[in-house]
Design a protein around this motif. Structure first.
Motif, PDB file in Angstrom:
ATOM      1  N   LEU A 183       0.803  -1.185  -0.003  1.00 63.71           N
ATOM      2  CA  LEU A 183      -0.011  -0.089  -0.098  1.00 63.71           C
ATOM      3  C   LEU A 183       0.868   1.258  -0.117  1.00 63.71           C
ATOM      4  N   ASP A 184       1.981   1.352   0.729  1.00 64.24           N
ATOM      5  CA  ASP A 184       2.858   2.473   0.791  1.00 64.24           C
ATOM      6  C   ASP A 184       3.331   2.500  -0.508  1.00 64.24           C
ATOM      7  N   ALA A 185       3.551   1.620  -1.440  1.00 62.42           N
ATOM      8  CA  ALA A 185       4.169   1.846  -2.437  1.00 62.42           C
ATOM      9  C   ALA A 185       3.164   2.391  -3.522  1.00 62.42           C
ATOM     10  N   LEU A 186       1.952   2.384  -3.401  1.00 65.27           N
ATOM     11  CA  LEU A 186       0.778   2.747  -4.059  1.00 65.27           C
ATOM     12  C   LEU A 186       0.654   4.448  -3.939  1.00 65.27           C
ATOM     13  N   GLU A 187       1.375   5.045  -3.032  1.00 63.51           N
ATOM     14  CA  GLU A 187       0.960   6.392  -2.436  1.00 63.51           C
ATOM     15  C   GLU A 187       1.407   7.214  -3.792  1.00 63.51           C
ATOM     16  N   THR A 188       2.363   6.910  -4.418  1.00 63.88           N
ATOM     17  CA  THR A 188       2.925   7.808  -5.524  1.00 63.88           C
ATOM     18  C   THR A 188       1.872   7.880  -6.894  1.00 63.88           C
ATOM     19  N   GLN A 189       0.722   7.413  -6.777  1.00 64.53           N
ATOM     20  CA  GLN A 189      -0.129   7.354  -7.913  1.00 64.53           C
ATOM     21  C   GLN A 189      -0.731   8.704  -8.085  1.00 64.53           C
ATOM     22  N   HIS A 190      -1.027   8.918  -9.177  1.00 62.80           N
ATOM     23  CA  HIS A 190      -1.523  10.077  -9.522  1.00 62.80           C
ATOM     24  C   HIS A 190      -3.092  10.470  -9.279  1.00 62.80           C
TER      25      HIS A 190
END
Length: 387
Positions: free
Chosen positions: A180-187
């Motif tokens: 989930l942390d890796a998903l935080e950079t989605q636009h």
């Protein structure tokens, strides 16, 4: 007058000779019996490293005076060779070796190299996810942090894989949280993605993953809001989480996340937050709901919500939150309500007098008003709580 330049030249030459002599003396002292190298100057041999040459170390004499040790940058056998021909596989092996050696500096460097090597390639990105799911801690976090920093993390195949990992209840909560942390950079998130994240956030068994799903929704809300001005769909999900989750930390975070993008709260959300202020069993959550009402497109409706919640609230710190956030919401227009609060609870009278005097100076900006406001209550503000 001509002797002064000559004197300067002579003096400079003398200083240079002394400096050269000091350097030669230090070098001679080290070559005679330098002792063991300073700890931490060498690192583990990497998988592609050539054998390191060994040199005899002379025992230091007990009578020797301490010598100056000049700090040197860390170095690792074979790192240059690894950089020249780095592949995902060779970096993968190097990460494992560095972890075993507990060399955090080398691990951080290798993580950056993994990010560079992945770049925009979704297949390489997915390979990192595969390794993360098969490895033991702390490797999963290393691979997923490397992926998070790469452009490939926003490829649809990669973001879908990360979300699937986050939903997998057979995995440990920290691994799900790392995904989930890796998903935080989605636009941005699609409605389907938001629904799936909300489901994780509301899952009582998800532990750390529930908290991280909430933060991920909030951080992408900020990104989308800054890019397109869109925040309402995310806030609807966060408000739902903030009012229905059984986990106090998750509820608190859900209500806090808009603070990082500061959208103007719509009038329709006020009724929901007013209910939170009146009914949530946790003081911190009630305060956070008050904080959320401080920036709204309908200040008068917010004041009415504060008034309705005040009588049923008996915690001084929460009452103080109602008072100060009412002032932030409506400025000097809130003073009649603040006076009413002070009549009902004399412990707040000095706060009313402070705000009245500050607005009498002609200042209207709340940030400046707050700088001049004295603190009269022992209400400890923990990290993440409103202040």
């Amino acid at each position: 007058m001509t002797s002064r330049p000559f004197f300067k030249v002579a003096l400079a030459g003398l200083v240079l000779l002394v400096a050269v002599g000091v350097v030669w003396w230090r070098g001679a002292a080290r070559s005679d019996g330098a002792g063991p190298p300073t700890p931490g100057l060498t690192g583990p041999s990497l998988p592609t490293a050539a054998p390191a040459s060994s040199a005899p170390v002379a025992a230091a004499s007990a009578s020797q005076a301490p010598r100056e040790q000049i700090p040197m940058p860390g170095c690792w056998d074979g790192l240059a060779a690894l950089d020249r021909s780095a592949t995902l596989e060779s970096l993968h092996a190097a990460v494992s070796a560095a972890i075993q050696a507990r060399d955090t500096a080398l691990v951080a460097y290798l993580q950056e190299r993994l990010t560079e090597l992945v770049g925009e390639d979704p297949d390489r990105a997915l390979q990192l996810v595969t390794w993360a799911m098969k490895a033991a801690p702390p490797e999963p976090a290393i691979y997923l942090e490397a992926l998070k920093a790469s452009p490939a993390v926003r490829h649809p195949r990669v973001s879908e894989k990360l979300l699937s990992v986050a939903e997998d209840k057979s995995l440990a909560a920290p691994d799900r949280a790392s995904a989930l942390d890796a998903l935080e950079t989605q636009h941005r998130f699609t409605p389907d993605t938001r629904n799936r994240l909300r489901a994780i956030a509301l899952d009582d068994s998800a532990d750390a993953a529930a908290w991280m799903a909430t933060r991920t929704l909030g951080r992408v809300m900020k990104e989308d809001y800054q890019r397109t001005g869109t925040y309402a769909p995310y806030w609807k999900d966060l408000l739902d989480i903030g009012t229905t989750s059984e986990d106090m930390a998750v509820r608190l975070l859900a209500l806090e996340m808009p603070s990082y993008s500061d959208p103007l709260l719509d009038s329709g959300s006020i009724d929901t937050l007013a209910k939170v202020m009146r009914t949530d069993k946790e003081r911190d959550v009630r305060e956070m709901a008050a904080f959320r009402l401080a920036v709204t497109e309908d200040p008068q409706k917010a004041l009415a919500a504060f008034r309705a919640a005040f009588d049923g609230e008996h915690d001084l710190c929460v009452r103080w939150a109602f008072l100060r956030f009412a002032v932030r919401a409506a400025g000097a227009d809130a003073l009649p309500l603040v006076e009413e609060f002070a009549r009902k609870d004399p412990r707040l009278r000095q706060d009313y007098l402070d705000f009245k005097a500050l607005y009498a100076t002609g200042t209207t900006d709340f940030a400046r008003i707050w700088l001049g406001k004295k603190e009269h209550h022992d209400c400890v503000v923990e990290e993440g709580a409103p202040h």
